[in-house]
Design a protein around this motif. Sequence first.
Motif, PDB file in Angstrom:
ATOM      1  N   ARG A 108       2.333   7.535  -6.460  1.00  0.00           N
ATOM      2  CA  ARG A 108       1.109   8.273  -6.991  1.00  0.00           C
ATOM      3  C   ARG A 108       1.306   9.857  -7.135  1.00  0.00           C
ATOM      4  NH1 ARG A 108      -4.240   5.974  -6.761  1.00  0.00           N
ATOM      5  NH2 ARG A 108      -4.200   3.820  -6.831  1.00  0.00           N
ATOM      6  N   ASN A 132      -7.096   0.219  -0.439  1.00  0.00           N
ATOM      7  CA  ASN A 132      -6.082   0.910  -1.331  1.00  0.00           C
ATOM      8  C   ASN A 132      -6.390   2.302  -1.338  1.00  0.00           C
ATOM      9  OD1 ASN A 132      -7.805   1.251  -3.314  1.00  0.00           O
ATOM     10  ND2 ASN A 132      -7.433  -0.873  -4.309  1.00  0.00           N
ATOM     11  N   GLN A 133      -5.620   3.096  -2.066  1.00  0.00           N
ATOM     12  CA  GLN A 133      -5.702   4.370  -2.388  1.00  0.00           C
ATOM     13  C   GLN A 133      -6.964   4.605  -2.929  1.00  0.00           C
ATOM     14  OE1 GLN A 133      -3.961   6.729  -0.657  1.00  0.00           O
ATOM     15  NE2 GLN A 133      -5.275   8.141  -1.031  1.00  0.00           N
ATOM     16  N   ASP A 134      -7.485   4.233  -4.098  1.00  0.00           N
ATOM     17  CA  ASP A 134      -8.497   4.405  -4.690  1.00  0.00           C
ATOM     18  C   ASP A 134      -9.826   4.334  -3.967  1.00  0.00           C
ATOM     19  OD1 ASP A 134      -7.139   4.889  -6.880  1.00  0.00           O
ATOM     20  OD2 ASP A 134      -6.950   2.726  -7.460  1.00  0.00           O
ATOM     21  N   ASP A 135      -9.806   3.530  -2.850  1.00  0.00           N
ATOM     22  CA  ASP A 135     -11.222   3.194  -2.095  1.00  0.00           C
ATOM     23  C   ASP A 135     -11.742   4.665  -1.785  1.00  0.00           C
ATOM     24  OD1 ASP A 135     -11.204   0.571  -2.542  1.00  0.00           O
ATOM     25  OD2 ASP A 135      -9.935   0.145  -0.920  1.00  0.00           O
ATOM     26  N   LEU A 136     -10.666   5.595  -1.366  1.00  0.00           N
ATOM     27  CA  LEU A 136     -11.283   6.873  -0.648  1.00  0.00           C
ATOM     28  C   LEU A 136     -12.169   6.551   0.584  1.00  0.00           C
ATOM     29  CD1 LEU A 136     -11.454   9.062  -3.552  1.00  0.00           C
ATOM     30  CD2 LEU A 136      -9.830   8.969  -2.088  1.00  0.00           C
ATOM     31  N   ASN A 157      -6.291  10.425   2.427  1.00  0.00           N
ATOM     32  CA  ASN A 157      -6.721   9.982   1.307  1.00  0.00           C
ATOM     33  C   ASN A 157      -6.528  10.998   0.269  1.00  0.00           C
ATOM     34  OD1 ASN A 157      -7.766   7.440   1.890  1.00  0.00           O
ATOM     35  ND2 ASN A 157      -9.730   8.337   2.868  1.00  0.00           N
ATOM     36  N   ASN A 177      -6.341  14.044  -6.277  1.00  0.00           N
ATOM     37  CA  ASN A 177      -6.974  13.713  -5.099  1.00  0.00           C
ATOM     38  C   ASN A 177      -7.215  15.534  -4.229  1.00  0.00           C
ATOM     39  OD1 ASN A 177      -5.790  11.592  -5.860  1.00  0.00           O
ATOM     40  ND2 ASN A 177      -6.521  10.535  -4.063  1.00  0.00           N
ATOM     41  N   ASP A 217       2.666   1.825  -3.412  1.00  0.00           N
ATOM     42  CA  ASP A 217       1.513   2.508  -4.325  1.00  0.00           C
ATOM     43  C   ASP A 217       1.320   3.782  -3.958  1.00  0.00           C
ATOM     44  OD1 ASP A 217      -0.790   2.428  -6.143  1.00  0.00           O
ATOM     45  OD2 ASP A 217      -1.794   2.791  -4.319  1.00  0.00           O
ATOM     46  N   ARG A 218       1.312   4.154  -2.773  1.00  0.00           N
ATOM     47  CA  ARG A 218       1.347   5.639  -2.336  1.00  0.00           C
ATOM     48  C   ARG A 218       2.295   6.290  -2.988  1.00  0.00           C
ATOM     49  NH1 ARG A 218      -2.597   7.464   1.230  1.00  0.00           N
ATOM     50  NH2 ARG A 218      -0.973   8.984   2.002  1.00  0.00           N
ATOM     51  N   ASN A 268       0.707  -1.081  -0.037  1.00  0.00           N
ATOM     52  CA  ASN A 268      -0.183   0.123   0.039  1.00  0.00           C
ATOM     53  C   ASN A 268       0.924   1.211   0.111  1.00  0.00           C
ATOM     54  OD1 ASN A 268      -2.788   0.997   0.340  1.00  0.00           O
ATOM     55  ND2 ASN A 268      -1.764   2.059   2.114  1.00  0.00           N
TER      56      ASN A 268
END
Length: 421
Positions: free
Chosen positions: A37, A183-187, A244, A42, A33-34, A30
């Motif tokens: 990005r 994951n980051q896309d879940d917000l 997020n 965001n 991935d962050r 995780n």
Amino acid sequence: MEYCKRCMYPANARPGIIFDEQGVCSGCRNIEDRLSRSFVDNEKLLLEILDEYRRRQREKGNPYDCIIPVGGGKDSTYQTWLVKYKYGLNPLVVTYNHTFNTSLGLRNLANLLERMDVHLVRFTQAPGSAKRIARYMLQKVGDVTWHYHAGIYTFPMKAAVMYDTPLVIWGEEGYSDLVGMHNQDDLVEFTKKLRQEHCMRGFEPEDLLNEPDCPLTPYDLEPFVYPSEEDLERVGVRGIYLSNFIRWDAHEQAQFVIDKLNFETAQERERTFNTYSKLDDVHANGLHDYLKYLKFGYGRATDDASTEIRYGRMTREEGIDLVAKHDHVRPSDMDIFLEAVGMTEEELLAMVEPMRDPSIWQKDGSGQWVVRDSIANHRQDEGVDEVRMPLGDGVRRIQNTEERASLHCQPLVGQEKYIIL
């Protein structure tokens, strides 16, 4: 025991860590991935959310644009500065006072109010209630800080209803960074379900009151009664996490609040090398974390070192050395707790005994508990080098932080008693 080949978390890390085919844990992936990005889009989304709620509050004639839960730590200091001075909102900051405060934490909370020039609403638990809850939840779930988390994650939502201020702004969504739960896309946003399952270990106040052995009263547990669905919908309460929307790095943010906002750190810690986190309450970095070690075989130094490894500021080998130095240490604040609740150390250990994870703990021939395995046995595991996080210039930044923090630090080990204020 299986350990992550990049950081040092064991397979029994809570809640729900998993490993991929390379032996790297979900928390490491995780963060990886962050770090790859861009958060430009965001942050644009965050600004849209903030503008919308600010407009609504101003149209109502409400002076508060949002609620910020604070405790006087580095994260709440940073998020208050960010929301007020970078994004231009008028926050109402709120805090739940669990009563086991440190003088250092109280100074940092006072500094937050002075520097940020914000209103504070502080709810203080009855000291006797806090002690009764801590003792009962130690026996129930092995946690002396249940009421900390229950109050921290309940009172801000109550305040949102009381002050008709629907947007509650939290800092880090910790379960994603810790174990990669989302994951980051879940917000992901704050919910009652998340609070109940993770912060309150599955127990609402009414659940505890229905337990046949519960010595607590509705008066003791009232601070943890969540607002009704009707009130939440009427106000439109919503909780969001800044992590997020922006690149969240607690170490970098700690540097900022130390250098720019006069945040004080500790000189040393018993159970970790980190001198800037978990400073505002007596037990969070001591007894609470030691109980985690007694149950699962890892502690605060594992948490802190794994974070530094994931951000390329420490090697795995350096982290293992720090874990070997700190994770097993008996904290001095155990004595403070035992005196406060009228318990012996033998009674405390007996309560924890059935909670020890048999995959990590066993009794030796003399009946003493010993660790069956540790991260120290996994320095040379096959595949470690293949998944290693490259070191960045963050290694020097850690040293710089310690040098600068020494200008602001105060003793913490062996000199703090809990303060009811």
